[in-house]
Design an enzyme around this catalytic site. Sequence first.
Site, PDB file in Angstrom:
ATOM      1  N   HIS A  86       0.853  -1.194   0.000  1.00  0.00           N
ATOM      2  CA  HIS A  86       0.000   0.000   0.000  1.00  0.00           C
ATOM      3  C   HIS A  86       0.888   1.243   0.000  1.00  0.00           C
ATOM      4  O   HIS A  86       1.459   1.618   1.030  1.00  0.00           O
ATOM      5  CB  HIS A  86      -0.950   0.033   1.201  1.00  0.00           C
ATOM      6  CG  HIS A  86      -1.913   1.183   1.142  1.00  0.00           C
ATOM      7  ND1 HIS A  86      -3.176   1.091   0.596  1.00  0.00           N
ATOM      8  CD2 HIS A  86      -1.791   2.469   1.535  1.00  0.00           C
ATOM      9  CE1 HIS A  86      -3.791   2.260   0.663  1.00  0.00           C
ATOM     10  NE2 HIS A  86      -2.967   3.122   1.240  1.00  0.00           N
ATOM     11  N   CYS A  87       1.015   1.845  -1.159  1.00  0.00           N
ATOM     12  CA  CYS A  87       1.777   3.090  -1.283  1.00  0.00           C
ATOM     13  C   CYS A  87       1.229   3.845  -2.493  1.00  0.00           C
ATOM     14  O   CYS A  87       0.389   3.318  -3.233  1.00  0.00           O
ATOM     15  CB  CYS A  87       3.260   2.794  -1.430  1.00  0.00           C
ATOM     16  SG  CYS A  87       3.636   1.585  -2.700  1.00  0.00           S
TER      17      CYS A  87
ATOM     18  N   ASP B 236       2.177   3.002   3.178  1.00  0.00           N
ATOM     19  CA  ASP B 236       1.327   4.158   2.882  1.00  0.00           C
ATOM     20  C   ASP B 236       2.149   5.394   2.511  1.00  0.00           C
ATOM     21  O   ASP B 236       1.631   6.513   2.535  1.00  0.00           O
ATOM     22  CB  ASP B 236       0.363   4.497   4.029  1.00  0.00           C
ATOM     23  CG  ASP B 236      -0.749   5.448   3.574  1.00  0.00           C
ATOM     24  OD1 ASP B 236      -1.107   5.400   2.380  1.00  0.00           O
ATOM     25  OD2 ASP B 236      -1.235   6.250   4.394  1.00  0.00           O
TER      26      ASP B 236
HETATM   27  C1  0GY Z   1      -4.204   6.450   2.452  1.00  0.00           C
HETATM   28  C2  0GY Z   1      -5.083   7.362   3.190  1.00  0.00           C
HETATM   29  C3  0GY Z   1      -5.551   8.578   2.802  1.00  0.00           C
HETATM   30  C4  0GY Z   1      -5.568   9.105   1.480  1.00  0.00           C
HETATM   31  C5  0GY Z   1      -5.683   8.429   0.333  1.00  0.00           C
HETATM   32  O1  0GY Z   1      -5.963   8.290  -1.959  1.00  0.00           O
HETATM   33  C6  0GY Z   1      -5.866   9.035  -0.992  1.00  0.00           C
HETATM   34  O2  0GY Z   1      -5.963  10.261  -1.085  1.00  0.00           O
HETATM   35  O3  0GY Z   1      -5.661   7.118   0.304  1.00  0.00           O
HETATM   36  C7  0GY Z   1      -6.175   9.419   3.843  1.00  0.00           C
HETATM   37  O4  0GY Z   1      -6.182  10.646   3.692  1.00  0.00           O
HETATM   38  O5  0GY Z   1      -6.663   8.857   4.844  1.00  0.00           O
HETATM   39  O6  0GY Z   1      -4.447   5.243   2.458  1.00  0.00           O
HETATM   40  O7  0GY Z   1      -3.246   6.903   1.838  1.00  0.00           O
END
Ligand code: 0GY
Length: 289
Positions: free
Chosen positions: A27-28, A245
């Site tokens: 997950h990144c 992440d």
């Molecule tokens: C994550 C969490 C967030 C954002 C996104 O795609 C994104 O904008 O996933 C968040 O703001 O909680 O998983 O990166």
Amino acid sequence: MDPDWLVFHPNPSKPTFKLPNGAVDAHCHVFGPAAEFPFAPERKYTPCDASKKQLFELRDFLGFSRNVIVQATCHGKDNRAMVDACRASNGMAKGIATVGKDITEAEIADMNDAGVKGVRFNFVKRLVDSTPKEDFLAIAEKIKPFGWHIVVYMEAPELEENIPFLKQLPVTVVFDHMARPDVTLGVDHPQFKLFVDLMKDEKFWSKVTCPERLSVTGPDTYDDVVPFAKTIVDLYPDRVLWGTDWPHPNLKSHMPDDGKLVDFIPRIATTPELQKKLLVDNPMRLYWG
Ligand code: 0GY
């Protein structure tokens, strides 16, 4: 970039925990670079640039072999930055796209060729405008023949009302960040029990990710998140994934040291066997199988 945007850690520490060979950061994200891949007009935030080159450097520095790059909401349904990163990875990155109900078979086939393996359905209101369930169901039917799965980003209070819909989805469903429990309630609270029970259905997988996002006690140990992630890993060792992440969108309290995030892993996957499932076997089966 937004004035209160926190940029990813400039020089993370080397993890103490040695990742197993072939570990996957599942997950990144990549952000832009905006000059090449502009952010979507409908985005809810404007981040810093975070390029594929920087992502692959972090992968190598931390000791990962592969990435799963999840389309970030700041790029909306324009998947070019994510697809470009997958194509440039020599097969070492797979992708998760965001698409609309009008996506064509040829567009799916093209992304499939680049290494995309699924779509993300996002329910988090601060990130996206809501999508009708019929649209999600139509997308699910279109991606199913490609063997793709669905990644769901949802917060715990929304889970119960959406369970019938989630059960209706015709492919594997992976939850981001354990469906974001409120960790102050504890693992025995009905809110988390609902998620634990839902996971009994083998259609569902969970990323046991984002202690830095879920924690209230904070860095660097994120102690309050450990029981939640450990519960899911212990109960469902063959359906869990882990990721950094990076570049950590929308964190406001602090920016994690990615090396210390890797050191969180052995606290939630406490044996070499569990670590290999979490970091190698499970993501390889789902994304490279
Ligand atoms: C994550 C969490 C967030 C954002 C996104 O795609 C994104 O904008 O996933 C968040 O703001 O909680 O998983 O990166």
